[in-house]
Design a protein around this motif. Structure first.
Motif, short mmCIF file in Angstrom:
data_model
loop_
_atom_site.label_atom_id
_atom_site.label_comp_id
_atom_site.label_asym_id
_atom_site.label_seq_id
_atom_site.Cartn_x
_atom_site.Cartn_y
_atom_site.Cartn_z
N ALA A 162 50.63 37.56 38.98
CA ALA A 162 49.67 37.38 37.89
C ALA A 162 48.24 37.46 38.41
O ALA A 162 47.36 38.05 37.76
N ARG A 163 48.00 36.89 39.58
CA ARG A 163 46.66 36.92 40.17
C ARG A 163 46.29 38.36 40.56
O ARG A 163 45.15 38.80 40.33
N LYS A 164 47.24 39.08 41.11
CA LYS A 164 46.99 40.47 41.49
C LYS A 164 46.73 41.34 40.26
O LYS A 164 45.83 42.20 40.26
N ASP A 165 47.48 41.11 39.20
CA ASP A 165 47.25 41.85 37.96
C ASP A 165 45.86 41.56 37.42
O ASP A 165 45.15 42.48 36.96
N ALA A 166 45.46 40.29 37.45
CA ALA A 166 44.15 39.91 36.92
C ALA A 166 43.02 40.56 37.72
O ALA A 166 42.05 41.08 37.15
N ILE A 167 43.15 40.53 39.03
CA ILE A 167 42.12 41.14 39.88
C ILE A 167 42.09 42.65 39.68
O ILE A 167 41.02 43.26 39.57
#
Length: 239
Positions: A23-28
Motif C-alpha cells: 500500500a505504501r509503495k502504491d501510494a508513493i
C-alpha cells in the motif's frame, strides 16, 4: 497448541506487513507519476512522491531500495493489478477468448493513458543495457496476467506459446498507443483489433516453437525487449 496454530499469528503479521508495504509503495508510486512525466524515473521523483503521499522523503528508498528501476517494475505490476481488478468487474462469460484478451490489453492501456509519458520514460530506462533482462520479465508478467484474466487454463506448451504470441502484440500496440493522437485513441483500438486477429490465427505456429517453450526461461529469450522502444524514445530526454 499445534505447530500450525502457533505459526498462524506470525504468518498473519507477516501478511499484514507485506500488505502495508504494498500500500505504501502504491501510494508513493501514484503520487510520483506527475513528476516522472517531467523529471523521469529518478530518486528525486521518488522522494517527492513520498512527500506528496504523506511520508518522509527517506521512506521512498526504504520502500524502493532498488531505486528508480524498482519503481518502474512496481509501476508495471501496478498496471497489471489494475487491469485484473477492472476485468473482475466485467462479465466475461459471454465473451470469446479473443474478446477477453483484447479487453485485457485495452483495459491496461486505458489505465495507463493518463501516464503515457511515464510509460515512455520507463521504456527508455528499461532499454539501457544494464536493465535489459528486466524488460522481457515485465512483458511476460503482463501477458501472463492477461491470459489468466481471460480464463486461460492451458498447462502444456500452449501456456508459453500463447504468452509469446501475445507479448509481440502488447509490445507493438504499446508503441502505437504511445504516439496515438486520435480521438478516444480509436486508432490504437483498431490497431489492437487487427493485431489480435493475427495472433489468434497463429495457432498453427505453436508447433514451430514447441521445442523452445518447455520452460519459462526459454520463452523469456524470445519475448520482445523494451530495447525495441529505444529508437522511439530518444526524444524523451533523460530518464
Amino acid at each position: 497448541m499445534t505447530d500450525a496454530t502457533a505459526e498462524a499469528p506470525v504468518q498473519s503479521a507477516h501478511d499484514k506487513a507485506l500488505a502495508a508495504l504494498a500500500a505504501r509503495k502504491d501510494a508513493i508510486l501514484t503520487a510520483m507519476l506527475p513528476d516522472v512525466a517531467f523529471d523521469g524515473w529518478t530518486d528525486t521523483a521518488l522522494r517527492r512522491g513520498a512527500e506528496a503521499a504523506g511520508f518522509h522523503s527517506q521512506e521512498a528508498l526504504a520502500a524502493f531500495p532498488g531505486g528508480a528501476l524498482e519503481a518502474v517494475c512496481w509501476f508495471s505490476d501496478w498496471a497489471d493489478r489494475q487491469m485484473r481488478a477492472a476485468l473482475t468487474e466485467t462479465d466475461l462469460s459471454a465473451l470469446k477468448v479473443r474478446e477477453r484478451v483484447t479487453l485485457a490489453v485495452r483495459k491496461r492501456l486505458e489505465i495507463l493513458t493518463p501516464h503515457r509519458e511515464a510509460v515512455r520514460r520507463a521504456g527508455s530506462l528499461l532499454a539501457l543495457p544494464q536493465n535489459a533482462a528486466r524488460g522481457p520479465q515485465l512483458v511476460y508478467a503482463t501477458v501472463d496476467a492477461a491470459w489468466r484474466a481471460a480464463g486461460d487454463g492451458s498447462v502444456d506448451y500452449n501456456f508459453y506459446t500463447k504468452r509469446l504470441l501475445l507479448a509481440g502484440l502488447v509490445t507493438a500496440t504499446t508503441l502505437y498507443w504511445l504516439d496515438d493522437r486520435s480521438d478516444g485513441l480509436s486508432d490504437s483500438w483498431a490497431f489492437l483489433d487487427r493485431r489480435i486477429a493475427n495472433v489468434m490465427s497463429l495457432g498453427k505456429a505453436i508447433g514451430q516453437v514447441t521445442g523452445r517453450a518447455d520452460k519459462a526461461a526459454g520463452i523469456l529469450a524470445h519475448i520482445p525487449s523494451p530495447a525495441r522502444f529505444l529508437r522511439h524514445l530518444r526524444g524523451a530526454g533523460a530518464v
